[in-house]
Write an enzyme that holds these catalytic residues in place. Structure first.
Site, PDB file in Angstrom:
ATOM      1  N   HIS A 450       0.829  -1.201   0.000  1.00 22.55           N
ATOM      2  CA  HIS A 450       0.000   0.000   0.000  1.00 22.55           C
ATOM      3  C   HIS A 450       0.870   1.261   0.000  1.00 22.55           C
ATOM      4  CE1 HIS A 450      -3.074   2.675   2.304  1.00 22.55           C
ATOM      5  NE2 HIS A 450      -3.093   2.917   1.006  1.00 22.55           N
ATOM      6  N   ASN A 500      -5.355   2.929   7.285  1.00 18.25           N
ATOM      7  CA  ASN A 500      -6.744   3.305   7.021  1.00 18.25           C
ATOM      8  C   ASN A 500      -7.692   2.810   8.108  1.00 18.25           C
ATOM      9  OD1 ASN A 500      -6.682   4.939   4.731  1.00 18.25           O
ATOM     10  ND2 ASN A 500      -6.410   3.186   3.386  1.00 18.25           N
TER      11      ASN A 500
END
Length: 729
Positions: A450, A500
Site C-alpha cells: 500500500h 486506514n
C-alpha cells in the site's frame, strides 16, 4: 602511541605533528559521552608535549563522525537540569582545550560530520574535506539545539546569515556549499586528504599561514553592526516562526540564543548556549522527536534484517497507469529498478508516463539531474497494453480501480503471464489481502503493498501479510520498497490494514462532531493549529477524495460493524450524494480554483452549509479541548486495538506508520508516544467523558490495564549516570 582509548587514539604522525584518530568499534564513529571523556584525556596528553608543533584530526571510518549517540539522548534528557548543565560545561571545556592548543590544528573530514561531529571540527583552525562531505547541525530536528559550541563558533566563522540558515533548519550541506560559505577551507580527493591536511599544517607551522588570526574570531563577539544584527535576526525569527511554528520551540530558541550571544566572547556565549540547551532537552517535543529518530532507525533496521537473505528485485511491473501507477513507476525507475507499466488503454498509459515525466522535469528544474539522466530514467519505464516483458519481472504491483472483482480478475490473469517465482502485490488501500488471494493459484506469492499519495513524497509503504503470504514474498517486497527509498512497515491483514483502519475512526469522530452541530472550519483550525496535523479532517477529505472516503467508509463498516457501522446519514454521505468529491472535481467542503501555479486553492462555498444542515443539529460552539478529544480518542483506541490484535507488531512501528503515512504531528511522536506523555490514566479519564458517544470511544481493555498499573507503552528509560561518572565514562 601517545594515548589509546576505546574509540580514539593519539600518535605521532611525523616531526612534531600528532594525529588524533577517531576509530570506534563498529562501522561508524559517534560522539558519545565516553568519546567526549576520552577526547578530553587525549588533549590532556597533548598539553604535556613540549615538542608538539601541530595536530591533525581524522577518522578511520567511511564517515568522520556521524553525530552524537542519539541512543543516549533519552536518558541524558532525564538527568536533572543542573547535572545536565554541568556535563555540557565539561564537554565544552574539552572542545575549548582543543581550540586553545598552542599549535595549529586541522580536521581532515571525510563523509559525514554532523551534530557533535561538526561541532568538533569547528573547534579546529582549519578543515579540509573530501567531495563526499555532508556537514551540518541537525539538532533542531530533534527538538534541541547545538550544545557543544556549534551555535557560538559557526556564526563567528560563517557570519550570522549562513549559520542561522543551517542551525535553525537543522540542515547539512555538501562539500561545494561548505567551501563556498567558509565551513571548510578546501576540498581534495579522498586519497589526498591526509597529505593535503599535513601540507596545510606545515604551512601554518612555518608561518606561511596565520593560524592565530584564523582562530581569533571564534573567541570574540560576532562582528555585526547594530543594523546588520537587527536585520539578520529579525528576518531569521520571522522565517522560523512561519516554518517551525509554536509546536517546535528549538529553532526559535536557537536563533534567540545566537542573537543574545552575539555581543559576547566565547565563554559567555557558551554559557548562554548551555542555558538554552538544558530546558529544551527537558521538553516533551525533544523526547518525541528523538523517539521518532530512534523508531526510524529501528524500523529500517528491521527491514534490513528481514531482507538480508533475499535479492532485491531487478525488474518490476505496475498494473494500472494513471497518477498512482505513474508515481510508482517513476519512484522505481528513479531508484534504479526498471519497470513495465501496463494498462488497458492508451489514455491511461499517457497519463502515467506524463506523471513520471513531470516528476523528472521537476528534478531537472531544481538542478538535481541533467537532461541525460532524465532521458536515462524515463527510458527504463516501458509502457505497454499487453504483457510483453512480464516474463522477466521479479515483482508486480497492481494499482487498478478499488473494486475487489476487478482486482481479482486482473491479478488472476497476470499470474498466468509471469514466472512461478514472481511476486504479486496489490496496492489496495482497504480490501483484505486474504480475500484477493482467493483468486490466485499461488497465494503464497501474493501480499499487499500500500503506497500513499503522492508516491514520490510519502515515505511509508504498508506491506500487508495475507494468511498465505510466504516470508520470502514479504522479504522481496520489503526489499523493493527499501530500494525505492521508502520506509516499509509490515502489518497483518484486516480491512483497512493499519493506517486506514485507524484513520476512519478519526473521520467518524469528525462526522459525529458535525452531526452534533460543530463547524467544520473550526474543527480544521483546531486540529491544525492546536493539535498540529498538517491538514484538518475536512481539508484532508477533500484531498483524499470524498468519493474515495465514502467507498472506504463502507468497506470499514462491513469489516468492523460493531464500531464503524453508523446509524445516521453523515456529512460524507451528504457531499457524496451531491457529487462533491473534493479537489478532484473542484467541489467538496470548499470550492477549489487553480492558483497562478496551477495548484488548487480553497474558497468558501455557501452551498455546503445547506447540505450539512440536512445532516446536522443546529450550530453550537465546542471547546478546543473537546474537539481534540472527540477527534483523537477513536483513532488512538483503534491504534491500541491494532497492537493488541497483532495487526501492527510494536508501538514503534505504529507510531512511524502514523507519522510517515498520515502526517501525525512529529512533535507528539505518534499515538503511543502521545499516550505515554499524557499518561494512560489521564487518557482513560478523558475518554470516559465521551463513552456515551458509542463503541469507538470505549477504551480497549489492554489500555485500561496500563492505566491501572501506570505502565507506559515504550520501555521506561533510566536517567543517565551522575555527571561525575559521565565525565569518565
Amino acid at each position: 602511541m601517545l594515548y589509546k582509548g576505546d574509540t580514539l587514539y593519539l600518535d605521532w604522525l611525523e616531526d612534531g605533528i600528532a594525529e588524533l584518530v577517531f576509530d570506534a568499534p563498529g562501522s561508524v564513529n559517534k560522539l558519545d559521552t565516553a568519546t567526549v571523556a576520552s577526547l578530553g584525556e587525549a588533549i590532556g596528553v597533548l598539553e604535556q608535549q613540549s615538542d608538539l608543533k601541530g595536530l591533525l584530526l581524522r577518522s578511520n571510518k567511511a564517515a568522520f563522525i556521524v553525530g552524537a549517540d542519539i541512543t543516549e539522548f533519552l536518558s541524558l534528557f532525564l538527568v536533572p537540569e543542573e547535572q545536565l548543565s554541568q556535563w555540557l560545561h565539561f564537554a565544552n571545556s574539552v572542545f575549548n582545550r582543543l581550540e586553545d592548543l598552542p599549535v595549529p590544528t586541522i580536521a581532515a573530514v571525510n563523509g559525514y560530520a554532523l551534530g557533535g561531529g561538526c561541532e568538533c571540527v569547528l573547534a579546529t583552525d582549519y578543515r579540509l574535506a573530501t567531495p563526499d562531505l555532508r556537514i551540518g547541525l541537525p539538532e533542531t530536528k530533534l527538538g534541541i539545539m547545538p550544545g557543544f559550541g556549534g551555535s557560538v563558533r559557526m556564526p563567528r566563522m560563517l557570519g550570522a546569515d549562513s549559520a542561522l540558515e543551517i542551525i535553525a533548519a537543522g540542515k547539512d550541506v555538501g562539500a561545494d556549499q561548505a567551501l563556498k560559505i567558509g565551513l571548510v577551507d578546501g576540498v581534495v580527493k579522498a586519497e589526498k586528504l591526509v597529505e593535503g591536511a599535513k601540507a596545510v599544517l606545515r604551512q601554518a607551522i612555518n608561518g606561511d599561514l596565520d593560524w592565530k588570526a584564523k582562530r581569533q574570531p571564534k573567541l570574540e563577539p560576532l562582528k555585526l553592526s547594530k543594523i546588520e544584527a537587527t536585520m539578520s535576526f529579525t528576518i531569521a525569527k520571522g522565517m522560523v516562526a512561519q516554518t517551525a511554528g509554536k509546536h517546535y520551540p528549538a529553532p526559535i530558541t536557537a536563533v534567540k540564543t545566537i542573537e543574545a550571544a552575539a555581543r559576547f566572547g566565547r565563554e559567555e556565549a557558551l554559557n548562554l548556549e548551555n542555558k538554552s540547551f538544558v530546558p529544551l532537552a527537558h521538553t516533551n517535543e525533544a523526547r518525541a522527536l528523538v523517539g521518532i529518530f530512534l523508531n526510524d532507525q529501528y524500523v529500517k533496521g528491521k527491514a534490513k534484517k528481514l531482507t538480508k537473505d533475499v535479492e532485491t528485485p531487478k525488474q518490476a511491473a505496475v498494473l494500472g497507469a494513471g497518477i498512482m501507477g505513474g508515481g510508482i513507476a517513476y519512484q522505481s525507475a528513479w531508484k534504479g529498478v526498471p519497470v513495465v507499466m501496463k494498462d488497458i488503454n492508451d489514455k491511461s498509459l499517457t497519463l502515467g508516463m506524463t506523471e513520471a515525466a513531470k516528476l523528472l522535469n521537476k528534478q531537472l528544474e531544481r538542478g538535481k539531474i541533467d537532461g541525460l539522466k532524465l532521458a536515462g530514467v524515463i527510458s527504463t519505464i516501458h509502457p505497454t497494453l499487453d504483457y510483453a516483458g512480464f516474463d522477466r519481472v521479479d515483482v508486480v504491483v497492481e494499482a487498478v480501480v478499488e473494486n475487489p472483482k476487478v482486482k481479482k480478475a486482473v491479478l488472476a490473469e497476470t499470474e498466468q503471464k509471469v514466472r512461478p517465482d514472481t511476486v504479486l502485490a496489490s496496492n489496495t488501500s482497504t480490501i483484505p489481502i486474504s480475500e484477493l488471494a482467493n483468486a490466485l493459484e499461488r497465494p503464497e506469492n501474493f501480499c499487499g503493498m500500500h503506497f500513499f499519495n503522492p508516491v514520490h513524497r510519502m515515505p511509508l509503504v504498508e506491506i500487508i501479510r495475507g494468511e498465505k503470504s510466504s516470508d520470502e514474498t514479504i522479504a522481496k517486497v520489503v526489499a523493493w520498497a527499501s530500494k525505492m527509498g521508502k520506509t516499509p512497515i509490515v502489518v497483518n491483514d484486516c480491512p483497512g490494514f493499519f493506517v486506514n483502519r485507524v484513520l476512519f475512526p478519526y473521520f467518524a469522530g469528525f462526522s459525529q462532531l458535525l452531526r452534533d452541530g460543530a463547524d467544520f472550519r473550526k474543527i480544521d483550525k483546531v486540529m491544525e493549529k492546536q493539535f498540529g496535523w498538517p491538514m484538518g479532517p475536512a481539508y484532508l477529505l477533500d484531498v483524499v477524495g470524498i468519493d474515495t472516503a465514502h467507498h472506504a467508509q463502507a468497506v470499514m463498516a462491513a469489516g468492523f460493524p460493531q464500531r464503524m457501522q453508523k446509524d445516521y446519514r453523515d456529512a460524507i454521505d451528504a457531499l457524496f450524494d451531491a457529487n462533491r468529491f473534493g479537489q478532484k472535481n473542484g467541489l467538496g467542503f470548499w470550492r477549489y480554483k487553480e492558483d497562478s501555479k496551477g495548484k488548487p486553492k480553497k474558497e468558501e462555498d455557501a452551498a455546503v452549509e445547506d447540505l450539512l444542515a440536512e445532516v446536522s443539529q443546529p450550530k453550537r460552539d465546542f471547546s478546543e479541548e473537546e474537539i481534540i478529544a472527540r477527534m483523537m480518542i477513536p483513532m488512538v483506541n483503534e491504534v491500541v486495538r491494532c497492537l493488541e490484535e497483532g495487526i501492527i507488531a510494536t508501538p514503534a512501528e505504529a507510531d512511524m506508520a502514523l507519522v510517515y503515512g498520515l502526517g501525525f504531528p512529529p512533535f507528539h511522536g505518534g499515538a503511543f508516544r502521545w499516550l505515554d506523555t499524557l499518561g494512560s490514566a489521564k487518557y482513560l479519564d478523558m475518554a470516559q467523558q465521551y463513552q456515551h458517544l458509542g463503541p469507538l470511544y470505549e477504551v480497549p481493555e489492554g489500555l485500561r490495564n496500563k492505566a491501572r498499573h501506570n505502565e507506559p507503552y515504550y520501555p521506561p528509560v533510566e536517567p543517565a549516570r551522575p555527571v561525575g561518572d559521565l565525565k569518565t565514562a
